[in-house]
Design an enzyme around this catalytic site. Sequence first.
Site, short mmCIF file in Angstrom:
data_model
loop_
_atom_site.label_atom_id
_atom_site.label_comp_id
_atom_site.label_asym_id
_atom_site.label_seq_id
_atom_site.Cartn_x
_atom_site.Cartn_y
_atom_site.Cartn_z
N ASP A 297 20.14 44.62 27.12
CA ASP A 297 21.51 44.33 27.55
C ASP A 297 21.74 44.70 29.02
O ASP A 297 21.48 45.83 29.42
CB ASP A 297 22.45 45.15 26.65
CG ASP A 297 23.90 44.76 26.84
OD1 ASP A 297 24.23 43.61 26.55
OD2 ASP A 297 24.69 45.60 27.29
N GLU A 359 18.61 40.65 29.55
CA GLU A 359 19.85 39.92 29.81
C GLU A 359 20.25 40.31 31.23
O GLU A 359 20.45 41.51 31.50
CB GLU A 359 20.95 40.30 28.83
CG GLU A 359 22.15 39.39 28.99
CD GLU A 359 23.47 40.10 28.95
OE1 GLU A 359 23.52 41.32 29.10
OE2 GLU A 359 24.49 39.43 28.74
N ASP A 431 28.65 35.82 23.68
CA ASP A 431 29.56 36.06 24.81
C ASP A 431 30.20 34.79 25.35
O ASP A 431 30.94 34.85 26.32
CB ASP A 431 28.78 36.68 26.00
CG ASP A 431 28.39 38.10 25.76
OD1 ASP A 431 27.39 38.55 26.34
OD2 ASP A 431 29.10 38.76 24.97
O1 TEU Z 1 27.08 41.14 28.46
C1 TEU Z 1 26.90 41.36 29.85
C2 TEU Z 1 27.46 40.21 30.56
O2 TEU Z 1 26.80 39.26 30.86
C3 TEU Z 1 28.91 40.24 30.73
O3 TEU Z 1 29.21 39.91 32.06
C4 TEU Z 1 29.39 39.26 29.73
O4 TEU Z 1 29.37 37.99 30.34
C5 TEU Z 1 30.71 39.63 29.16
O5 TEU Z 1 31.28 38.48 28.62
C6 TEU Z 1 31.67 40.21 30.18
O6 TEU Z 1 32.44 39.23 30.74
C7 TEU Z 1 26.40 42.11 27.70
C8 TEU Z 1 26.65 41.80 26.23
O7 TEU Z 1 26.07 40.54 25.91
C9 TEU Z 1 28.14 41.77 26.01
O8 TEU Z 1 28.46 41.39 24.67
C10 TEU Z 1 28.67 43.16 26.28
O9 TEU Z 1 30.09 43.13 26.19
C11 TEU Z 1 28.26 43.65 27.68
O10 TEU Z 1 26.90 43.39 28.01
C12 TEU Z 1 28.41 45.16 27.74
O11 TEU Z 1 27.43 45.74 26.91
#
Ligand code: TEU
Length: 658
Positions: A297, A359, A431
């Site tokens: 993440d 990610e 997301d």
């Molecule tokens: O998401 C990280 C990320 O890409 C964020 O910018 C994401 O687009 C989110 O919608 C914020 O606008 C990761 C996870 O996939 C997400 O579910 C978590 O909320 C986040 O990290 C924090 O752990």
Amino acid sequence: MAERRHLPKRRVNPVLDEASPLRDFYAHPVGRDVVDKLLHQQGHSNRWVDNRLVGALTLRTVGRLSRLVTGHDLVQTLLALVNAEPDAPAPGNGSPAPTWWKQAVFYQIFPRSFADSNDDGIGDLGGVLNHLDYLADLGVDCLWLSPIYDSPNEDGGYDVRDYRAVMAEMGALEQVDALISECHARGMRIILDLVVNHTSDQHEWFQRALAEPDGPYGDYYFLFPPDQEEPERPPNNWRSAFSGSAWRWLPETQRWVLHLFAPGQPDLNWENPSVRDEVVDVCNWWFQRGIDGFRMDVINFISKAPGLPDGHDLIGDMLEVAGVEHYFYGPRLHEFLRELRERAFDPPGVLSPKLMVGETPGVGVETGRLLTGADRGELDLIFSFDHLESGGHTRYDDYLYDLELYKRYLIDYQSRLGGNDWLTLFFENHDNPRMISKVNPHPQHRVALGKLLGTLLLTMRGTPFLYQGQELAAVNQPFQSLDELRDVESHNRYRSLLESGTPEKEAWAQVLTSSRDHSRVPVRWSPGPGGGFTRGTPWLTGREDPSFSVAEQTQDPESVLNHYRRLLVLRRQSPALRLGEVEFVDADRVGYFAWFRTADNQRFFVQLNLTDKPMQIPQIDEAAQLMLTSHASGPAGNLSPYEARLYRWPDNPQHRGS
Ligand code: TEU
Ligand code: CA
């Protein structure tokens, strides 16, 4: 025995300064990605910079022009970024090695919304176990579970309270062990979600930091004392991805704490070797239970610029997360990733290295190659998000996604990869809203679009990541009000927009078009109320969706689900579809997307009509065998709206499609 990875030879990029021409900046991997992202944000193509005239401008001139136009001069900020990266991606020779994760099809499960086995309305591990045969029959190779660890659930489990315990609502550790062995028994693999850029503020480490901010755990996080002159001012101007400042005041310890996400998600300080030791231990604890790797993440956020300097206003305004240039690709990122790989994922002597898929929001093609090149000893794959919105748009804009732009993005991406590189292919995750609704929400195109998007992901070169419900042509939900939503990001954004004076109607429109809850409503297993997800009250309510449940689509030979099944069978049988070279055909024809996939004596040809209009196409070589089409009885010479066709080409190479 896996040879110990050698740090790659440094392919030094020239150090740039204000006298450097823009073309040298654009030739730098970080410079290229940053310029492409800024242009993409503004809806411009790179031909603005990729030409002799503009390319010859010095960065000083570009800075002056930028100040004229935007009142800001980004050059010094961007020079610092590119000069921190001495390496360039290695071209690599030959074809990429046929490792399992290059050939596998991944399936992401958001367990809370997958299936509920104890009628509390919350999806759980029992629900996943009960539907493992469905996933095996579908034909996917590796599951990725979004977090199942103990968590207060401020952010869908991405706020971990205990990495070695299972969230009570998810079930028990024994069920994870059962899931791992049941996957392996079916010839499938399973990876978990590693959330180590931050923890929950209820994690033991943070609780110890609160109790003794100057003790050993205080340095696990970014705890800053208040400024003497202005104690109410946070240490810098960084903003959280969930709206508001990225700093939370802790009165009990008289400290500010950094949180790039929710206030309950304090960032871990990776500069601290004890933090890195803890992460290695967590990974190895799960590897001993048999998992096959991790999706990591926001793993590119773990290295912050020393001193955490203020972010540039223009970048903050454009990307909404002021400060991002100081952490999306930080100075020790490569070093931290190499250390983690060497110590946990691929230690000397290990026979089967564990998958590291990062990610990496904000990472582009070239920085992605530097993070995943086979010669680099860092990640194996990344999720870059540059393609998830059309140029000039963000997730919060209500617009129609342009598949033609995605086609150009993908052709450019594929053209820049060498023998050390590979890429992920995905449209959806937990997301983002559903892709069918982003492209064309009109119901009459739902099935065709569902099949087209599935055909694209499962026949293109790269590793496909499917997201639960995508195989059912899941679409966005007609949420009527904020109290139907559960996502912290949606609630924070709505509140923040109102506080900044945005009219309610506009605030709701932004939340409705962007909410992550679109992809988090429960999977529909059977028709009728609840959709077979639970016999209780679901934690998040999706609407009735006649004829799109698993049960109904299983019965319909022409369903999107059965189209995915056929594609997955074909892909599994065909090295050309898994590892084959890709050769695009008629790429300049707008709305038409076609390519060959070739490996050994296998050759496939794919044709997509990216538009909602019928499309005249040249007669295809009669020797080509039509293996799959999204339209049972499409007219031979035309492609129906959003039609996808897959041909098997005769093995003798003189045949060519067009
Ligand atoms: O998401 C990280 C990320 O890409 C964020 O910018 C994401 O687009 C989110 O919608 C914020 O606008 C990761 C996870 O996939 C997400 O579910 C978590 O909320 C986040 O990290 C924090 O752990
Ligand atoms: Ca449950």
